[in-house]
Design an enzyme around this catalytic site. Sequence first.
Site, PDB file in Angstrom:
ATOM      1  N   SER A  42       0.936  -1.232  -0.358  1.00  0.00           N
ATOM      2  CA  SER A  42       0.318  -0.068  -0.135  1.00  0.00           C
ATOM      3  C   SER A  42       1.028   1.308  -0.081  1.00  0.00           C
ATOM      4  CB  SER A  42      -1.048   0.271   1.419  1.00  0.00           C
ATOM      5  OG  SER A  42      -0.239  -0.285   2.427  1.00  0.00           O
ATOM      6  N   HIS A  52      -5.509  -3.875  -0.878  1.00  0.00           N
ATOM      7  CA  HIS A  52      -5.878  -3.256  -1.914  1.00  0.00           C
ATOM      8  C   HIS A  52      -5.918  -3.894  -2.880  1.00  0.00           C
ATOM      9  CE1 HIS A  52      -4.998  -0.008   1.101  1.00  0.00           C
ATOM     10  NE2 HIS A  52      -3.582  -0.206   1.162  1.00  0.00           N
ATOM     11  N   LYS A  67     -12.106  -1.807   1.850  1.00  0.00           N
ATOM     12  CA  LYS A  67     -10.958  -0.779   0.780  1.00  0.00           C
ATOM     13  C   LYS A  67     -12.288  -0.744  -0.230  1.00  0.00           C
ATOM     14  CE  LYS A  67      -7.217  -0.877   3.382  1.00  0.00           C
ATOM     15  NZ  LYS A  67      -5.900  -1.413   4.194  1.00  0.00           N
TER      16      LYS A  67
END
Length: 398
Positions: free
Chosen positions: A188, A216, A246
Amino acid sequence: MTDKLDFMREELEAAQAEKRYINIRTMDSPADAWMVVDGKKVLNFCTNNYLGLANHSEIKAAAKKAVEEWGVGPGAVRTIAGTQRLHVECERRLAEFKRVEAALLVQSGFCANQAAIPPLVGRDKESGAQDCIFSDRLNHASIIDGARLSGAKIIVFEHRDPADLEAKIKEHLPNFRRGLMITDGVFSMDGDIAPLDKLYEVAAKYDVLTMVDDAHGEGVLGQGRGIVAHFGLEGKFDVEIGTLSKAFGVMGGVIAGKSVVVDYIRQKARPNLFSSALTPADTAACMAAVDHVEAHPELVEKLWENAEYFKAGIQKLGIDTGRTETPIVPVMLGEVKLAKEFSARLFEYGVFAMALGFPTVPQGQARIRVMNTAAHTRDDLDKGLEIFEKVARELGVI
Ligand SMILES: *Cc1c(COP(=O)(O)O)cnc(C)c1O
């Protein structure tokens, strides 16, 4: 007179003096392309809300409906009486989405690593036999903490380096009962991707357990299905960790894989045994979000288009964007002081983008991390780029 709280006061004062103190901004609106932050309307490049689902009407409607039907809380830990039909359905849905046999829903992505790692490896109390974990140097804090909690020996391999993984396995595995290889899918801080196929190949060759944390990658890679789909490795990894906070825009963590693995972790994982499940609202919203991602591949395309446009705009200014391969765009500035000043000025001009410095990233590699999303319009990106250019000129970066 000394006071037993002095060590805290001293540390807080030192953090303030050294500008390490973390000031948390307050959002006065939902997470979206534009937000009200500390009372000011700003263009948001901070959140991991990749597909703009955190404030999506369909998903909010699913949450509201679940509150009406199921109440606000599960009432107990899952093993006692807290597993509602919703949780069971959500797990089935997540397994289907990830194309694996089974999934366990837990409270967060952070929690998923605390839950999944200790049952797999550790130290046997009676025999003293120890296991080992092969962990990428830049793995997420929740992986590091889960690994520490397990009591297994942690052996770090160089970032995205299958050759080093192999060397470390050869050197250490014979001294331990069993091994577990863990890597982030997308890293990330830099936006780079683990060479998952090659890491898998090495781990499989030595019969080491395999685990990937795709926080991610979900909603971003593999047409939204994540890094495992991106590499065509569906069903191969022993454990796939995911987060619903996310791209899915909600809250929650997932541990997915073969039935035997998920079953085993469900029996052993302490966050499943001793902490209550997600609320009905969260759980229903998670399912609606998974449905939405599957039904709208164009959102993933838009995310990538936006990210490519923004990245090209920054590069055109002559600013380095590091080694990113994903919609995470690090705007590399070097010194922490500069990155912090840059972020403060951006905010002044109406752009919310966070500065990251040591120890989150290495010394001398401070940056502004821009999180692109499908929720941004072309106008938003143009406005963002214009303000980045203005600040870069004011601060002599270009
Ligand atoms: C963000 C992140 C997590 C934590 O997820 P939450 O759902 O916010 O707790 C875990 N692992 C990785 C790799 C992450 O990037």
